[in-house]
Design an enzyme around this catalytic site. Structure first.
Site, short mmCIF file in Angstrom:
data_model
loop_
_atom_site.label_atom_id
_atom_site.label_comp_id
_atom_site.label_asym_id
_atom_site.label_seq_id
_atom_site.Cartn_x
_atom_site.Cartn_y
_atom_site.Cartn_z
N ASP A 455 5.18 12.95 4.73
CA ASP A 455 6.04 11.83 4.80
C ASP A 455 6.87 11.39 3.94
O ASP A 455 8.07 10.83 4.00
CB ASP A 455 4.96 10.62 5.14
CG ASP A 455 4.03 10.23 4.10
OD1 ASP A 455 3.87 11.14 3.42
OD2 ASP A 455 3.52 9.26 4.25
C1 LAN Z 1 -1.59 9.39 -2.22
C2 LAN Z 1 -0.33 8.26 -2.28
C3 LAN Z 1 0.63 8.40 -1.32
C4 LAN Z 1 -0.03 8.76 -0.02
C5 LAN Z 1 1.10 8.58 0.90
C6 LAN Z 1 2.54 9.25 0.83
C7 LAN Z 1 1.57 6.98 1.18
C8 LAN Z 1 0.43 8.89 2.37
O1 LAN Z 1 1.50 8.65 3.51
C9 LAN Z 1 0.02 10.45 2.40
C10 LAN Z 1 -0.95 10.38 1.12
C11 LAN Z 1 -0.57 10.06 -0.31
C12 LAN Z 1 0.46 11.21 -0.80
C13 LAN Z 1 -1.77 9.96 -1.21
C14 LAN Z 1 -2.91 10.88 -1.08
C15 LAN Z 1 -4.09 10.56 -1.91
C16 LAN Z 1 -3.65 10.04 -3.15
C17 LAN Z 1 -2.88 11.03 -4.03
C18 LAN Z 1 -2.73 8.78 -2.80
C19 LAN Z 1 -3.58 7.66 -2.28
C20 LAN Z 1 -2.84 8.10 -4.38
C21 LAN Z 1 -4.30 8.50 -5.34
C22 LAN Z 1 -4.88 9.49 -4.25
C23 LAN Z 1 -5.60 10.51 -5.15
C24 LAN Z 1 -6.53 11.08 -4.20
C25 LAN Z 1 -6.54 9.63 -6.18
C26 LAN Z 1 -7.52 10.56 -6.88
C27 LAN Z 1 -8.75 10.28 -6.26
C28 LAN Z 1 -9.48 11.42 -5.81
C29 LAN Z 1 -10.43 11.00 -4.79
C30 LAN Z 1 -9.29 12.85 -5.95
#
Ligand code: LAN
Length: 725
Positions: A455
């Site tokens: 996305d």
């Molecule tokens: C994110 C941030 C952005 C998010 C969107 C683009 C909004 C979504 O539509 C797809 C997934 C994604 C890219 C995403 C995946 C998981 C993330 C990277 C996070 C929520 C930000 C932090 C999170 C990450 C897993 C945090 C670290 C924690 C762990 C359990 C490893």
């Protein structure tokens, strides 16, 4: 609480604070780092910007504006404010906090790798952690959650490493909470891992994470390449460190922590016995009998009798190679704030303290840190640059303001930024390190990190196509690069028709049986998401309108699959469950847009009607919507006690997309949004907006600008710029 208190190894003193007029945010081509200036000359040469002041919670002195009566006036005021926060390369920045388990991984890593911690950092991390200590006395999984053994043990340890005295009344209180939850042995696996690295617990307390899993042939259904990227990239250095059973040499502090973190004498603790101990508050996703049995076999049979040195060596060697590729492919920025510090530690163990890898990792840790009024925190990624910038462009365009000379320079800069951040190459050894192609894609934050997301690519390419089609905007991204982005989007579809986040789904949902993190749900593999799917649908639709001849059949088939999935994902009550924003209000907005794009609206579609009705039934007295983060945890719509500007905007966008026929509830909602706008055009921070893995919340502070403006803009385009106040 009294300001005068004992801190810093027993010295009596006040909580220290850095001088906020000395902090500066540096944005180098989307790499954001905070700097604390030392001299007057430096300050003169590098004055504090409005954005710096805003993010630091200092007065910006931006002027009061003529009160808005119409949606467009409100957007204009909003942009007057928000445009001042645009950073020099053209993107917007913001804190990206929420999770309370990130700083501990970093500070523990700094400690055990003997990385000097700048004093200003140390002071402000302490301030942040105390600012986020809950009334009960501990810390939760995220800033709005109740105290857990995970949050409390990790943040307590962090504060102690940073020099806070165990006798500080706040620490005494935190210990009380931790002990009431069973002590640090009742933390989840990640607590046990980090405390074993520190030497506060013994490695027997941590369930095994054998690097041998990386040696499994690719066809094996549980092979790590099939896991969700965040799990496998965390498992990677974790398995390496576990295999080495690396522990920091004992220090006085470690000996003290052994006395503070447990409810019984360290010497008497049977750490192996506590492998599966976990406080009920932390146990969001209890380990399954399958995982427990597997762990039992690993601990009692495999490790003692079958795990030869040569197996361990070859597993470590291959794991180390994969770690090196991850570092090389991101210039040590790494996928995120969990594997970043772990990779630093792995490099330290393998290559020693003076290696380039250790040096570069240390520099890269700065990319995750953010300073705000409460102190210094660690962001959930190295920023939200691409994502927020793409959305801002779309919001302004929805309002029909792209041609306005007033906002054109801002949009042009934003476009330049997106241009600079498209990834134009694939990664080295892409297949061997199981990376999805990146050529043509955008990630969530910046090009350094460079992980393609479905996305993020879709929202970015959408903004680029739309903006470049407006007369007067240069074609910074030529057609072939736009087509590359479309090619990537077309790789994201699952057999269900839906789209996942970083990669198409590679493993079965049954992999959740092996979910060992305990504190998160749905983490083991990729899933379909209405949000990601809709972003792909909209991008492809817009692309088709401008490039009708490119891969027409592929796009048609892709779109059909997406919509079938969106239809199937709707719950009987008309709602969609959101995975990245809280929660039903977020996903509903996307899903209704998808339906509209294939011609399903309130007028002709029972699905769209049910989607709208779900929202209408939940409108609050003041015209807004407010949804608690509990919705994400429970899967049941849970109202927030107060309506929220961001969620209200999401619902309004959804209702307008669906062509909801009655304008009254929409007007009432927008009136509420406009009433909450401040005189200088800004909206104030309300409850946390985002989520991941069902249980952990994360902040999207720019949403309070972007989505209200988008909703107001859509309204004005549809109903005219009429007085709402
Ligand atoms: C994110 C941030 C952005 C998010 C969107 C683009 C909004 C979504 O539509 C797809 C997934 C994604 C890219 C995403 C995946 C998981 C993330 C990277 C996070 C929520 C930000 C932090 C999170 C990450 C897993 C945090 C670290 C924690 C762990 C359990 C490893």
């Amino acid at each position: 609480m009294a300001k005068q208190r004992k801190i810093q190894n027993g010295r009596i003193g006040k909580d220290r604070k850095t001088d906020y007029s000395k902090w500066r945010l540096l944005d180098e081509d989307g790499r954001q780092t905070w700097h604390y200036l030392r001299t007057d000359e430096e300050e003169k040469e590098w004055p504090q910007s409005t954005a710096d002041k805003y993010h630091l919670g200092m007065p910006t002195n931006l002027p009061d504006l003529a009160p808005a009566k119409t949606p467009l006036q409100s957007i204009d005021n909003g942009l007057e404010f928000f445009s001042k926060l645009q950073l020099p390369p053209g993107n917007w920045g913001c804190e990206y906090g929420g999770p309370m388990f990130l700083l501990p991984g970093l500070v523990i890593t700094w400690y055990v790798t003997e990385t000097p911690i700048p004093e200003a950092h140390s002071i402000e991390i302490i301030n942040y952690l105390f600012a986020r200590q809950e009334a009960e006395g501990g810390w939760g999984l995220h800033i709005e959650g109740e105290s857990t053994a995970f949050g409390t043990s990790m943040n307590y340890t962090t504060l102690r490493i940073l020099g806070v005295s165990a006798e500080d009344p706040r620490m005494i209180k935190a210990r009380g909470v931790l002990h009431s939850l069973g002590g640090a042995v009742c933390g989840p696996h990640w607590t046990k891992f980090w405390l074993s690295v520190l030497g506060v617990t013994k490695w027997e307390v941590a369930n095994p994470t054998p690097p041998e899993l990386w040696l499994l042939p690719d066809w094996v259904p549980i092979a790590p390449w099939r896991w969700w990227i965040h799990m496998r990239q965390v498992f990677l250095p974790m398995s390496f460190i576990w295999s080495k059973k690396w522990t920091y040499p004992e220090t006085t502090l470690i000996k003290e922590l052994r006395k503070e973190l447990f409810t019984e004498d360290y010497e008497k603790i049977d750490f192996a016995y506590h492998r599966n101990s976990i406080s009920p508050r932390d146990n969001y996703h209890p380990k399954t009998w399958v995982l427990n049995s597997l762990n039992w076999l690993l601990v009692n049979i495999y490790n003692p009798y079958l795990r030869t040195k040569s197996i361990a060596d070859s597993a470590e060697a291959w794991t180390w190679q994969l770690i090196k590729w991850e570092d090389q492919n991101t210039d040590f920025a790494n996928l995120g704030p969990v594997n970043g510090p772990m990779n630093l530690l792995a490099c330290y163990i393998q290559e020693g303290p003076s290696a380039y890898s250790v040096h570069r990792h240390r520099e890269r840790m700065e990319d995750f840190l953010w300073v705000k009024d409460e102190g210094m925190l660690m962001n959930g990624t190295n920023g939200v640059q691409n994502w927020d910038t793409a959305f801002l462009i779309q919001a302004v365009m929805e309002a029909g303001l792209a041609e306005s000379p007033k906002w054109k320079p801002m949009l042009l800069k934003a476009l330049e930024y997106l241009e600079s951040q498209q990834t134009l190459e694939n990664r080295v050894e892409q297949e061997k390190c199981y990376r999805h192609p990146t050529k043509g894609a955008w990630g969530f934050s910046n090009k350094d990190q460079g992980y393609a997301v479905s996305d993020c690519t879709a929202e970015a390419v959408k903004s680029v196509i739309l903006l470049q089609a407006i007369p007067g905007y240069p074609k910074l991204i030529p057609d072939d690069r736009i087509k590359l982005a479309i090619d990537i989007i077309l790789t994201y579809q699952n057999s269900s028709g839906g789209c996942a986040s970083y990669e198409p789904t590679r493993g079965s949902e049954y992999m959740e049986y092996l979910n060992a993190a305990e504190v998160f749900g749905r983490i083991m593999v990729e899933y379909d998401y209405p949000e990601c799917t809709t972003a792909c649908v909209t991008a492809l639709k817009i692309f088709q309108a401008h490039y009708p001849d490119y891969r027409t059949a592929d796009i048609e088939a892709f779109l059909k699959g997406c919509v079938d999935y969106i239809r199937k994902a709707q719950r009987p009550d008309g709602s969609w469950y959101g995975s990245w924003g809280i929660c039903f209000t977020y996903a509903g907005m996307f899903a209704l847009e998808s339906l509209r794009l294939i011609g399903e609206t309130y007028e002709n579609s029972e699905r769209a009607r049910r989607g709208c009705q779900f929202f209408i039934d939940r409108q609050m007295e003041d015209g807004g919507w407010g949804e608690s983060y509990r919705s994400c945890e429970t899967g049941v719509y849970t109202p927030h006690e107060k309506s929220q500007v961001v969620q209200t905007a999401w619902v309004v966008i959804g209702l307008i997309e669906a062509g909801y026929p009655d304008v009254a509830p929409i007007k009432k909602a927008l009136k509420m949004i406009m009433e909450r706008q401040q005189k200088n055009g800004e909206w104030l921070q309300e409850a946390i907006e985002g989520v991941f893995n069902k249980s952990c919340m994360i902040s999207y502070p720019n949403y309070k600008f972007i989505f209200p403006m988008k909703a107001l803009g859509m309204f004005s385009q549809k109903y005219g710029d009429i007085d709402l106040l």
